[in-house]
Design an enzyme around this catalytic site. Structure first.
Site: not given
Ligand code: 6PG
Length: 474
Positions: A15, A19, A81, A134-135, A189, A192-193, A196, A264
């Site tokens: 992939g 990323m 994905k 993440s990042g 993770k 974490h989001n 965020e 997402k």
């Molecule tokens: C990270 C980000 C990343 C993010 C995606 C989708 O830790 O690098 O959280 O994984 O989830 O870019 O962004 P959304 O969740 O806002 O759609």
């Protein structure tokens, strides 16, 4: 130009989107030979044409050759994905692998999917790691925060590779440590989001308040930079950057950006998995809900025209408010991170994952999107009290919240009176006001209502036991 494979590659990258490509280059930068494959060759050629491509990167154009190009026991990282695409890749890849090989899946997968896939892959003797990454693209290229979990016996196989490409936190520690079994890595993770989402909504609301007070984008960016001297939060740093960004004609880019925020799915995943654990993450949920509400723009315009209410304009001297909003922002940050870590604690207990919370705070100290100085306080709090059920009682948090809540209350009140929606700031304030209340009258009312219509019984505050009143309804 096809490179001959000098020696079997140490890791395969399946992939080659932003990323996967960035991680492949990062591994090569750290001296690892990388076999690369993408289901469509265009991305493979795109990678091969990267200027100064390290010789350690070798392209393959079919899965058989890709797998054959790997040193045994093999390590393959899948970066596609989340959802069905991961299952499709596994269906094709698994028959080509042997017992003792390792698969690392680094997308934003649901932790339950990861646990399911691990069981299927293990039947073949192949080991499975679901890792949070993440990042964003820059993090993947220069140093992500990595959250590997799954078959712990695979950790010694991949540890050196993953820690070598990971970011370093302010203490110089690798932002990559073993998280736990099953889908623990992806769960961490996801949450974490979730943090965020909540924190980004808080930031957006603070920007809107200052705009409604008449501040320019640049002035708000200056305020963010001022607050960030202390908070050292990546999200504040890049907020200042986007506020200062100019469009082609030199005007502020932000003023031309449609007021719709995408998502997402990891934010929603946070809320659902927290509720499954009996945890309220109302601040993080406010971030998810606000994005969903932003998408319905056509309806918002219709309702605006129907109700004919003025655009929010807030009174007050922006300069005077800057200090207050900085304190309010910091308190809301603390409350949002606290919600996230309480859910991690609960998951660790209910799923028996034995999560190392100080270590999670530490590997979030660099590379990841929510990296900020507060994570040092969080790590120290959990080192001191590993089973701490809420950070709201940790001394550093008590000080920050005690100082910030009056400002948070003033900011929410001003916004509400001015007709400016602040769901995350308001949720943070209500979360605190609920958590510090010895008598939630609303809950007592609900307990009686449930007993009246459902005979669900209620407890008393003056004697033990469960009670049901005969309401004379039947
Ligand atoms: C990270 C980000 C990343 C993010 C995606 C989708 O830790 O690098 O959280 O994984 O989830 O870019 O962004 P959304 O969740 O806002 O759609």
């Amino acid at each position: 130009m096809i490179r001959k494979t000098k020696a079997a590659c140490q890791i395969g990258m399946y992939g080659l989107g932003p990323m996967g490509r960035s991680l492949a280059l990062n591994f090569a930068d750290h001296g690892y030979s990388v076999a690369t494959y993408n289901i469509t060759a265009d991305l493979t050629w795109q990678l091969m044409n990267v200027p100064g491509l390290p010789s350690l990167v070798t392209p393959f154009f079919n899965e058989k050759d890709f797998v054959a190009g790997l040193k045994q026991p093999r390590t393959v990282m899948i970066m596609v994905k989340s959802g069905a695409p991961v299952d499709e890749v596994l269906d094709r890849l698994l028959p080509l692998l042997d017992p003792g090989d390792v698969i690392i899946e680094g997308g934003n997968s649901d932790f339950r999917d990861t646990a399911r896939r691990l069981r299927v892959v293990n039947e073949k003797g192949v080991m499975y790691i679901g890792s949070g990454v993440s990042g964003g693209e820059e993090g993947a290229r220069r140093g992500p925060s990595l959250m590997p979990g799954g078959n712990v016996e695979a950790w010694p196989v991949v540890r050196e590779m993953l820690q070598s490409i990971a970011a370093r936190n302010p203490k110089g520690q690798a932002c990559c440590e073993w998280i736990g079994p099953e889908g623990a890595g992806h769960f961490v993770k996801t949450h974490h989001n979730g943090i965020e989402y909540g924190v980004m909504q808080v930031i957006g609301e603070v920007c809107w308040i200052l705009r409604a007070m008449g501040m320019t984008n640049d002035e708000i960016a200056d305020a963010m930079d001022g607050w960030n001297v202390r908070m050292k939060a990546f999200l504040l740093e890049i907020t200042s950057e986007v506020l200062r960004a100019r469009d082609d004609d030199g005007s502020p880019l932000l003023d031309h950006v449609l007021d719709v925020a995408g998502a997402k799915g990891t934010g929603a995943g946070t809320v659902v998995s927290a509720l499954d654990l009996g945890q309220s993450v109302n601040i993080l949920a406010a971030g998810v809900a606000a994005r969903l509400m932003s998408t319905n723009r056509k309806r918002r315009i219709e309702i605006h025209e129907l109700y004919q209410l003025p655009e929010p304009k807030l009174p007050g001297d922006p300069k005077e408010w800057t200090a207050k909003l900085g304190q309010a922002l910091e308190a809301a940050f603390a409350l949002a991170y606290a919600q996230g870590f309480t859910t991690l604690e609960e998951a660790s207990l209910q799923y028996n994952w034995k999560l190392n919370l100080p270590q999670i705070a530490s590997i979030w100290g660099g590379g990841c999107i929510i990296r900020a100085d507060i994570l040092n306080e969080i790590s120290a709090a959990f080192v001191k009290e590993p089973m701490l059920d809420t950070l709201l009682v940790a001394p550093a948090f008590v000080e920050c919240i005690r100082k910030g809540v009056p400002a948070l209350r003033e900011a929410v009140s001003a916004a509400v009176l001015g007709g400016l929606p602040v769901p995350a700031l308001n949720s943070a304030l209500s979360n605190f006001d609920s958590m510090r209340s010895p008598n939630l009258v609303s809950a007592s009312v609900i307990a009686l209502l449930r007993d009246l219509f459902g005979a669900h019984t209620f407890k008393r505050n003056d004697r033990p036991g469960a009670f049901h009143r005969n309401w004379g309804k039947v």
